[in-house]
Enzyme design. Sequence first.
Site, PDB file in Angstrom:
ATOM      1  N   HIS A  94      35.088 -30.204  17.371  1.00 52.13           N
ATOM      2  CA  HIS A  94      33.966 -29.341  16.974  1.00 52.13           C
ATOM      3  C   HIS A  94      33.350 -29.841  15.668  1.00 52.13           C
ATOM      4  CE1 HIS A  94      36.333 -26.009  19.147  1.00 52.13           C
ATOM      5  NE2 HIS A  94      35.242 -26.178  19.863  1.00 52.13           N
ATOM      6  N   LYS A 154      36.870 -14.970  28.148  1.00 49.16           N
ATOM      7  CA  LYS A 154      38.026 -15.573  27.466  1.00 49.16           C
ATOM      8  C   LYS A 154      38.862 -14.548  26.705  1.00 49.16           C
ATOM      9  CE  LYS A 154      36.215 -20.234  26.776  1.00 49.16           C
ATOM     10  NZ  LYS A 154      35.777 -21.250  25.791  1.00 49.16           N
ATOM     11  N   ARG A 174      31.986 -33.186  26.691  1.00 48.66           N
ATOM     12  CA  ARG A 174      33.124 -34.108  26.846  1.00 48.66           C
ATOM     13  C   ARG A 174      33.128 -34.731  28.239  1.00 48.66           C
ATOM     14  NH1 ARG A 174      37.179 -29.516  25.146  1.00 48.66           N
ATOM     15  NH2 ARG A 174      35.694 -28.597  26.582  1.00 48.66           N
ATOM     16  N   SER A 212      40.251 -26.688  22.503  1.00 50.23           N
ATOM     17  CA  SER A 212      40.968 -25.589  21.841  1.00 50.23           C
ATOM     18  C   SER A 212      42.057 -25.045  22.750  1.00 50.23           C
ATOM     19  CB  SER A 212      39.995 -24.463  21.487  1.00 50.23           C
ATOM     20  OG  SER A 212      39.023 -24.910  20.593  1.00 50.23           O
TER      21      SER A 212
HETATM   22  O1  PNS Z   1      33.095 -22.348  22.982  1.00 52.10           O
HETATM   23  P1  PNS Z   1      32.510 -21.613  24.159  1.00 52.10           P
HETATM   24  O2  PNS Z   1      33.520 -20.630  24.727  1.00 52.10           O
HETATM   25  O3  PNS Z   1      31.914 -22.544  25.171  1.00 52.10           O
HETATM   26  O4  PNS Z   1      31.309 -20.732  23.557  1.00 52.10           O
HETATM   27  C1  PNS Z   1      30.587 -19.910  24.420  1.00 52.10           C
HETATM   28  C2  PNS Z   1      29.533 -19.099  23.660  1.00 52.10           C
HETATM   29  C3  PNS Z   1      30.186 -18.140  22.686  1.00 52.10           C
HETATM   30  C4  PNS Z   1      28.631 -20.039  22.919  1.00 52.10           C
HETATM   31  C5  PNS Z   1      28.755 -18.373  24.770  1.00 52.10           C
HETATM   32  O5  PNS Z   1      29.624 -17.556  25.513  1.00 52.10           O
HETATM   33  C6  PNS Z   1      27.608 -17.534  24.237  1.00 52.10           C
HETATM   34  O6  PNS Z   1      26.534 -18.063  23.991  1.00 52.10           O
HETATM   35  N1  PNS Z   1      27.857 -16.217  24.077  1.00 52.10           N
HETATM   36  C7  PNS Z   1      26.831 -15.280  23.640  1.00 52.10           C
HETATM   37  C8  PNS Z   1      26.324 -14.441  24.816  1.00 52.10           C
HETATM   38  C9  PNS Z   1      25.275 -15.223  25.592  1.00 52.10           C
HETATM   39  O7  PNS Z   1      24.166 -15.424  25.141  1.00 52.10           O
HETATM   40  N2  PNS Z   1      25.651 -15.758  26.769  1.00 52.10           N
HETATM   41  C10 PNS Z   1      24.772 -16.652  27.519  1.00 52.10           C
HETATM   42  C11 PNS Z   1      24.080 -15.979  28.651  1.00 52.10           C
HETATM   43  S1  PNS Z   1      25.219 -15.706  29.958  1.00 52.10           S
END
Ligand code: PNS
Length: 159
Positions: free
Chosen positions: A16, A40, A89, A126
């Site tokens: 990250h 999650k 990745r 992670s």
């Molecule tokens: O590290 P991750 O788990 O890939 O991060 C995911 C994250 C937190 C960036 C994503 O779930 C997110 O953008 N959450 C906010 C809610 C949202 O806008 N979701 C997208 C539309 S479904």
Amino acid sequence: MRAVCPGSFDPITHGHLDVIRRAGALFDEVVVAVGRNSAKNYLFDTDERVELVRAAVGEQPRVRVELLSGLLVDFCREQGADVVVKGLRFASDFDFELQMAHINHSLTGLETVLLPASAQWGTLSSTMVREVASLGGDVRAFVPPLVAERIEQKRNPHA
Ligand code: PNS
């Protein structure tokens, strides 16, 4: 141009940090957004993740860390950011990120830039860090020292 680097960061890894640093070299300003993926279960709660990301990012010019609580598109609008940057990745990342990029673009026109993970951290996750740590393995090669310490405290709170 201001970019948002969103993620769960549970915990933040060197992978990250590499993407955040490289995004900082590409854009005028980077807002690291610590969010929640409702699919999650987290090791660290949101406040802990924000704290650890802030500590890990440290004092980088033009990079700041914020909590992301609602939709990413709303957060980007509030922050005045036109683009999201995410590390990529392998193929399974692409499938997920493409879906997210499409839905976010449909919602507000928000664009997404996918930055290939550097070779050194190209397969680090992670999830694997948590798995190794939960079974007593040493994760210090993958995360900053403070993060490794905090993972150990979670695993062994009375040590
Ligand atoms: O590290 P991750 O788990 O890939 O991060 C995911 C994250 C937190 C960036 C994503 O779930 C997110 O953008 N959450 C906010 C809610 C949202 O806008 N979701 C997208 C539309 S479904």
